[in-house]
Design a protein around this motif. Structure first.
Motif, PDB file in Angstrom:
ATOM      1  N   ASN A  92      61.501 -54.152 -12.551  1.00  0.00           N
ATOM      2  CA  ASN A  92      61.627 -54.604 -11.170  1.00  0.00           C
ATOM      3  C   ASN A  92      62.830 -55.535 -11.002  1.00  0.00           C
ATOM      4  O   ASN A  92      63.456 -55.967 -11.968  1.00  0.00           O
ATOM      5  CB  ASN A  92      60.328 -55.266 -10.679  1.00  0.00           C
ATOM      6  CG  ASN A  92      59.993 -56.556 -11.420  1.00  0.00           C
ATOM      7  OD1 ASN A  92      60.839 -57.424 -11.626  1.00  0.00           O
ATOM      8  ND2 ASN A  92      58.735 -56.688 -11.823  1.00  0.00           N
ATOM      9  N   ARG A  93      63.127 -55.851  -9.766  1.00  0.00           N
ATOM     10  CA  ARG A  93      64.363 -56.582  -9.464  1.00  0.00           C
ATOM     11  C   ARG A  93      64.369 -57.996 -10.044  1.00  0.00           C
ATOM     12  O   ARG A  93      65.428 -58.518 -10.395  1.00  0.00           O
ATOM     13  CB  ARG A  93      64.628 -56.580  -7.965  1.00  0.00           C
ATOM     14  CG  ARG A  93      63.634 -57.261  -7.100  1.00  0.00           C
ATOM     15  CD  ARG A  93      64.015 -57.099  -5.624  1.00  0.00           C
ATOM     16  NE  ARG A  93      63.152 -56.130  -4.953  1.00  0.00           N
ATOM     17  CZ  ARG A  93      63.535 -55.384  -3.923  1.00  0.00           C
ATOM     18  NH1 ARG A  93      64.756 -55.459  -3.450  1.00  0.00           N
ATOM     19  NH2 ARG A  93      62.685 -54.546  -3.354  1.00  0.00           N
ATOM     20  N   GLU A  94      63.202 -58.634 -10.155  1.00  0.00           N
ATOM     21  CA  GLU A  94      63.153 -59.967 -10.756  1.00  0.00           C
ATOM     22  C   GLU A  94      63.580 -59.917 -12.221  1.00  0.00           C
ATOM     23  O   GLU A  94      64.339 -60.769 -12.696  1.00  0.00           O
ATOM     24  CB  GLU A  94      61.737 -60.549 -10.660  1.00  0.00           C
ATOM     25  CG  GLU A  94      61.603 -61.915 -11.310  1.00  0.00           C
ATOM     26  CD  GLU A  94      60.174 -62.435 -11.326  1.00  0.00           C
ATOM     27  OE1 GLU A  94      59.957 -63.520 -11.895  1.00  0.00           O
ATOM     28  OE2 GLU A  94      59.276 -61.761 -10.775  1.00  0.00           O
ATOM     29  N   GLU A  95      63.109 -58.915 -12.949  1.00  0.00           N
ATOM     30  CA  GLU A  95      63.467 -58.762 -14.354  1.00  0.00           C
ATOM     31  C   GLU A  95      64.956 -58.430 -14.505  1.00  0.00           C
ATOM     32  O   GLU A  95      65.657 -58.990 -15.358  1.00  0.00           O
ATOM     33  CB  GLU A  95      62.619 -57.666 -14.987  1.00  0.00           C
ATOM     34  CG  GLU A  95      61.132 -57.967 -15.002  1.00  0.00           C
ATOM     35  CD  GLU A  95      60.315 -56.750 -15.350  1.00  0.00           C
ATOM     36  OE1 GLU A  95      60.250 -56.426 -16.547  1.00  0.00           O
ATOM     37  OE2 GLU A  95      59.757 -56.111 -14.432  1.00  0.00           O
ATOM     38  N   VAL A  96      65.421 -57.515 -13.678  1.00  0.00           N
ATOM     39  CA  VAL A  96      66.821 -57.086 -13.744  1.00  0.00           C
ATOM     40  C   VAL A  96      67.778 -58.257 -13.494  1.00  0.00           C
ATOM     41  O   VAL A  96      68.863 -58.326 -14.081  1.00  0.00           O
ATOM     42  CB  VAL A  96      67.083 -55.952 -12.728  1.00  0.00           C
ATOM     43  CG1 VAL A  96      68.573 -55.659 -12.601  1.00  0.00           C
ATOM     44  CG2 VAL A  96      66.323 -54.690 -13.138  1.00  0.00           C
ATOM     45  N   ALA A  97      67.348 -59.212 -12.665  1.00  0.00           N
ATOM     46  CA  ALA A  97      68.213 -60.346 -12.334  1.00  0.00           C
ATOM     47  C   ALA A  97      68.597 -61.168 -13.565  1.00  0.00           C
ATOM     48  O   ALA A  97      69.632 -61.841 -13.585  1.00  0.00           O
ATOM     49  CB  ALA A  97      67.529 -61.242 -11.309  1.00  0.00           C
ATOM     50  N   HIS A  98      67.801 -61.094 -14.617  1.00  0.00           N
ATOM     51  CA  HIS A  98      68.104 -61.850 -15.839  1.00  0.00           C
ATOM     52  C   HIS A  98      69.099 -61.114 -16.733  1.00  0.00           C
ATOM     53  O   HIS A  98      69.725 -61.728 -17.597  1.00  0.00           O
ATOM     54  CB  HIS A  98      66.816 -62.122 -16.619  1.00  0.00           C
ATOM     55  CG  HIS A  98      65.930 -63.138 -15.970  1.00  0.00           C
ATOM     56  ND1 HIS A  98      66.023 -64.482 -16.233  1.00  0.00           N
ATOM     57  CD2 HIS A  98      64.941 -62.996 -15.049  1.00  0.00           C
ATOM     58  CE1 HIS A  98      65.127 -65.134 -15.515  1.00  0.00           C
ATOM     59  NE2 HIS A  98      64.456 -64.258 -14.784  1.00  0.00           N
ATOM     60  N   GLY A  99      69.236 -59.807 -16.550  1.00  0.00           N
ATOM     61  CA  GLY A  99      70.169 -59.050 -17.368  1.00  0.00           C
ATOM     62  C   GLY A  99      69.779 -57.595 -17.472  1.00  0.00           C
ATOM     63  O   GLY A  99      68.605 -57.238 -17.296  1.00  0.00           O
ATOM     64  N   THR A 100      70.767 -56.747 -17.752  1.00  0.00           N
ATOM     65  CA  THR A 100      70.526 -55.320 -17.947  1.00  0.00           C
ATOM     66  C   THR A 100      71.746 -54.726 -18.637  1.00  0.00           C
ATOM     67  O   THR A 100      72.728 -55.425 -18.898  1.00  0.00           O
ATOM     68  CB  THR A 100      70.238 -54.611 -16.605  1.00  0.00           C
ATOM     69  OG1 THR A 100      69.805 -53.265 -16.857  1.00  0.00           O
ATOM     70  CG2 THR A 100      71.458 -54.590 -15.700  1.00  0.00           C
ATOM     71  N   PHE A 101      71.696 -53.447 -18.944  1.00  0.00           N
ATOM     72  CA  PHE A 101      72.862 -52.795 -19.542  1.00  0.00           C
ATOM     73  C   PHE A 101      73.989 -52.694 -18.516  1.00  0.00           C
ATOM     74  O   PHE A 101      73.744 -52.463 -17.324  1.00  0.00           O
ATOM     75  CB  PHE A 101      72.500 -51.388 -20.037  1.00  0.00           C
ATOM     76  CG  PHE A 101      71.746 -51.375 -21.339  1.00  0.00           C
ATOM     77  CD1 PHE A 101      72.418 -51.536 -22.537  1.00  0.00           C
ATOM     78  CD2 PHE A 101      70.370 -51.207 -21.355  1.00  0.00           C
ATOM     79  CE1 PHE A 101      71.721 -51.525 -23.745  1.00  0.00           C
ATOM     80  CE2 PHE A 101      69.664 -51.196 -22.543  1.00  0.00           C
ATOM     81  CZ  PHE A 101      70.348 -51.363 -23.751  1.00  0.00           C
ATOM     82  N   ALA A 102      75.214 -52.876 -18.979  1.00  0.00           N
ATOM     83  CA  ALA A 102      76.376 -52.774 -18.096  1.00  0.00           C
ATOM     84  C   ALA A 102      76.414 -51.393 -17.449  1.00  0.00           C
ATOM     85  O   ALA A 102      76.293 -50.373 -18.129  1.00  0.00           O
ATOM     86  CB  ALA A 102      77.661 -53.016 -18.886  1.00  0.00           C
ATOM     87  N   GLY A 103      76.549 -51.374 -16.127  1.00  0.00           N
ATOM     88  CA  GLY A 103      76.649 -50.117 -15.404  1.00  0.00           C
ATOM     89  C   GLY A 103      75.336 -49.402 -15.178  1.00  0.00           C
ATOM     90  O   GLY A 103      75.326 -48.279 -14.652  1.00  0.00           O
ATOM     91  N   ALA A 104      74.216 -50.007 -15.557  1.00  0.00           N
ATOM     92  CA  ALA A 104      72.925 -49.340 -15.396  1.00  0.00           C
ATOM     93  C   ALA A 104      72.568 -49.164 -13.922  1.00  0.00           C
ATOM     94  O   ALA A 104      72.930 -49.988 -13.074  1.00  0.00           O
ATOM     95  CB  ALA A 104      71.829 -50.135 -16.095  1.00  0.00           C
TER      96      ALA A 104
END
Length: 240
Positions: free
Chosen positions: A138-150
């Motif tokens: 979810n967007r809260e988790e993604v806000a902390h980080g994700t793969f570049a360009g995901a």
């Protein structure tokens, strides 16, 4: 230092209430804290405690043939990241609300962390096909980080994933879609659902982001990985 473990297994459990009682008694006796979810579709756990206590709990759990060899993500914690122990009987070990999407007897193809790092480096999979990294969190988790360009999704709950994916269907055509999440459990259901609904050539990242961190480090990843405890988020390990 305390040891923190997280793991899951999709396996048929005919007696979830009985198992809840057994696991609660054993974890409590070992002064472990965290959450264990038991459902007819399997087991999902997040536990922390003294290293010897965690090891003892896992040894006994793996003596049950249903959980033999259960893989777990192991990390350290300077303080206990959970305030109490909770062991619950749930309808699902990860809520998706689609009875046709069950990893009990089948699973989508997987990609290892090492192979994904290679794909990221070369800009395509080993067959030359373009790769789309799809974050199922979810967007809260993604806000902390994700793969570049995901590709990320505008969702707050995992149950919203099908609608969000449908809106992206055209952009996933002619691609190898890598479904990823924190520890692998959501990748399992998301990848199966996408495969069943004709969305791209879908694979799941084995072990999720935490497995990738453990085997590869942070190559291609930006930021930290949100975790569901008092530590909030974990950084990828430092590499030489």
């Amino acid at each position: 230092m305390f040891t923190h473990v997280a793991g899951y297994r999709f396996v048929e459990i005919d007696d979830p209430d009985t198992l809840v009682g057994i696991l609660h008694a054993r974890a409590d006796a070992l002064a472990l804290r965290g959450t264990i979810l038991v459902a007819r579709e399997g087991l999902n756990l997040f536990l922390a405690g003294a290293p010897a206590s965690v090891d003892a709990f896992l040894r006994e759990l793996r003596d049950d043939v249903r959980f033999a060899g259960l893989p777990v993500h192991v990390t350290g914690a300077e303080t206990l990241p959970y305030a109490r122990l909770k062991v619950c009987h749930k309808r699902e070990i990860i809520t998706f609300r689609d009875d046709d999407t069950s990893p009990l007897h089948r699973r989508a193809p997987g990609v290892t962390p090492a192979a994904l790092a290679r794909w990221i480096a070369q800009g395509c999979d080993d067959g030359g096909r373009r790769v789309v990294l799809l974050d199922t969190r979810n967007r809260e988790e993604v806000a902390h980080g994700t793969f570049a360009g995901a590709v990320t999704l505008p969702i707050d709950r995992f149950t919203e994933l099908p609608t969000a994916i449908d809106a992206l269907r055209d952009g996933l055509r002619d691609a190898t879609v890598v479904s990823f999440c924190t520890g692998g459990i959501r990748c399992e259901k998301a990848a199966l659902w996408m495969g069943d609904h004709g969305i791209g050539d879908v694979v799941q990242l084995e072990g999720g982001i935490l497995g990738y961190f453990a085997q590869v480090g942070g190559y291609g990843y930006e930021g930290e990985c949100f975790v569901f405890d008092g530590r909030v988020a974990l950084a990828p390990p430092a590499t030489d």
